[in-house]
Design an enzyme around this catalytic site. Structure first.
Site, mmCIF file in Angstrom:
data_model
loop_
_atom_site.group_PDB
_atom_site.id
_atom_site.type_symbol
_atom_site.label_atom_id
_atom_site.label_comp_id
_atom_site.label_asym_id
_atom_site.label_seq_id
_atom_site.Cartn_x
_atom_site.Cartn_y
_atom_site.Cartn_z
ATOM 1 N N ASP A 79 1.590 4.830 3.135
ATOM 2 C CA ASP A 79 0.541 4.779 4.157
ATOM 3 C C ASP A 79 0.260 6.139 4.769
ATOM 4 O O ASP A 79 -0.835 6.404 5.265
ATOM 5 C CB ASP A 79 0.906 3.781 5.250
ATOM 6 N N GLN A 87 3.504 -9.763 1.655
ATOM 7 C CA GLN A 87 2.502 -9.166 0.757
ATOM 8 C C GLN A 87 3.006 -9.124 -0.682
ATOM 9 O O GLN A 87 2.220 -9.200 -1.624
ATOM 10 C CB GLN A 87 2.159 -7.732 1.214
ATOM 11 N N ARG A 123 -6.373 -4.844 3.628
ATOM 12 C CA ARG A 123 -5.169 -4.096 3.979
ATOM 13 C C ARG A 123 -4.801 -3.157 2.838
ATOM 14 O O ARG A 123 -5.419 -3.201 1.764
ATOM 15 C CB ARG A 123 -4.015 -5.064 4.282
ATOM 16 N N ASN A 150 5.791 3.823 4.636
ATOM 17 C CA ASN A 150 5.278 2.705 3.825
ATOM 18 C C ASN A 150 5.803 1.418 4.467
ATOM 19 O O ASN A 150 6.530 1.452 5.467
ATOM 20 C CB ASN A 150 5.726 2.842 2.359
ATOM 21 N N LYS A 151 5.444 0.302 3.890
ATOM 22 C CA LYS A 151 5.809 -1.005 4.430
ATOM 23 C C LYS A 151 7.291 -1.079 4.813
ATOM 24 O O LYS A 151 8.148 -0.581 4.083
ATOM 25 C CB LYS A 151 5.461 -2.063 3.374
ATOM 26 N N ARG A 176 -5.893 -0.013 13.185
ATOM 27 C CA ARG A 176 -4.480 0.088 12.756
ATOM 28 C C ARG A 176 -4.100 1.573 12.741
ATOM 29 O O ARG A 176 -4.876 2.402 12.260
ATOM 30 C CB ARG A 176 -4.278 -0.528 11.359
#
Ligand code: MRU
Length: 345
Positions: free
Chosen positions: A237, A196, A46, A247-248, A89
């Site tokens: 990302d 994470q 990931r 992003n996350k 993804r």
């Protein structure tokens, strides 16, 4: 920081199974593209740059079994493999940029034989891998200029060696800063729902002997309010032409909090994370993940089974909340629309 997140070993892709960390450092050997696809889907591998490298190596797995010399059939096979990997993804553009680079090999070598194309695809995949290693160190060095000795830094998710070929983006800045004898203290947000930050970032930072404190995501405001955070560094990302950054999930809340508390908010990302084809963050596809990731943990229910769940894996931070974006070409400051173009095109 030497962690070999992903490598090509004897014709297979060897990855760290990140779902097992921090309990076990265990590897998965992907011998075929389906196994790699699944590893991407379940987050064994990931992080945006690592997904780019995985996609490139995935194409090599896909062509391993191709028999014969028919170029037309081979090209169709490669394109089908690329499309398949692209369904794993949707948000990290590094994955799609890497697949485009692999497809370009076919276009740039219109007369090459199947054997020649296989060779060129292999060099392209290795070039993508090597480029990632190189640019992470460059970003680290540029980003370290933003850190003063004893700074207290907050980060989210894992933007470290585990999210890249090695070294990392946001965490790379901390590694470089340490190398330059400017030690910092890091607050890692745990990053619900898949943790994470708690599982991967703290594992990496402790290995690198960096002063690390784990916090629950909902403790970020309290720390900033007490004046205990000097800067926030996050990965990305996908970054649109105007600097809007996916992003996350949770990154956007940190950026809003940072603005309120006057804490600089930095994004660290390589060129391969930029999507120059989109004007703003509105066009970024956001991955929605399964409800079970939120309603249970480690196989144990944490909510009633029948509750409705909203589980986007990413959010978009508008460019106005970002102080600067650190890239391998240098530090980009606002106005992003103009300066991203200047630096990267
Ligand atoms: O869902 P994940 O774990 O792949 O999300 C990863 C992130 O959001 C990272 O911050 C991002 O990919 C940057 S990694 C250098």
């Amino acid at each position: 920081m030497s962690i070999s997140t992903i490598s090509w070993v004897n014709g297979n892709v060897k990855i760290i199974d990140q779902t097992k960390l921090p309990l076990k450092l265990q590897y998965i050997t992907c011998r075929d593209v389906k196994t790699l696809w699944k590893a991407i889907k379940v987050l064994s591998v990931r992080g945006a740059p690592a997904l780019g490298v995985s996609a490139a190596f995935g194409v090599l797995l896909g062509i391993k079994t191709f028999k014969g010399n028919d170029r037309k059939r081979f090209v169709a096979h490669v394109l089908k493999t690329c499309d398949y990997i692209g369904t794993s993804r949707p948000t990290a553009v590094n994955l799609f940029n890497a697949l485009d680079q692999m497809r370009e090999v076919l276009v740039f070598c219109p007369d090459a034989s199947v054997a020649e194309l296989k060779k060129r695809l292999k060099s392209q995949a290795f070039a993508i891998y090597e480029e990632d290693r190189k640019v992470c160190r460059r970003m680290g060095d540029f980003g370290a200029r933003l850190i003063k000795a004893n700074n207290r830094i907050m980060t989210v998710c894992n933007a470290g060696a585990l999210a890249t070929a090695d070294y990392g983006t946001a965490l790379g800045v901390m590694y470089s800063s340490k190398k330059k004898k400017r030690k910092c203290k890091v607050y890692a947000c745990e990053t619900r729902p898949l943790l994470q930050g708690a599982r991967l970032t703290t594992w990496e930072l402790l290995r690198a002997k960096i002063d690390t404190t784990l916090i629950c995501d909902n403790m970020a405001a309290s720390l900033m309010g007490q004046g205990k955070i000097d800067a926030i560094f996050a990965g990305a990302d996908r970054i649109a032409r105007n600097g809007d950054t996916a992003n996350k999930i949770g990154t956007y809340s940190l950026a809003v909090l940072a603005r309120y508390h006057k804490v600089p908010f930095y994004i660290v990302a390589p060129r391969s994370t930029f999507d120059m084809g989109i004007e703003s963050g509105k066009q970024i596809p956001i991955e929605q993940r399964s409800k079970e990731e939120v309603t249970s943990f480690g196989g144990r229910p944490t909510a009633p089974k029948n509750v409705k769940v909203y589980n986007p894996a990413f959010d978009v931070t508008g460019h106005k909340l970002i102080t600067a974006i650190v890239t391998e070409e240098g530090i980009i400051r606002p106005p992003f629309k103009v300066n991203i173009k200047k630096k990267l095109l």
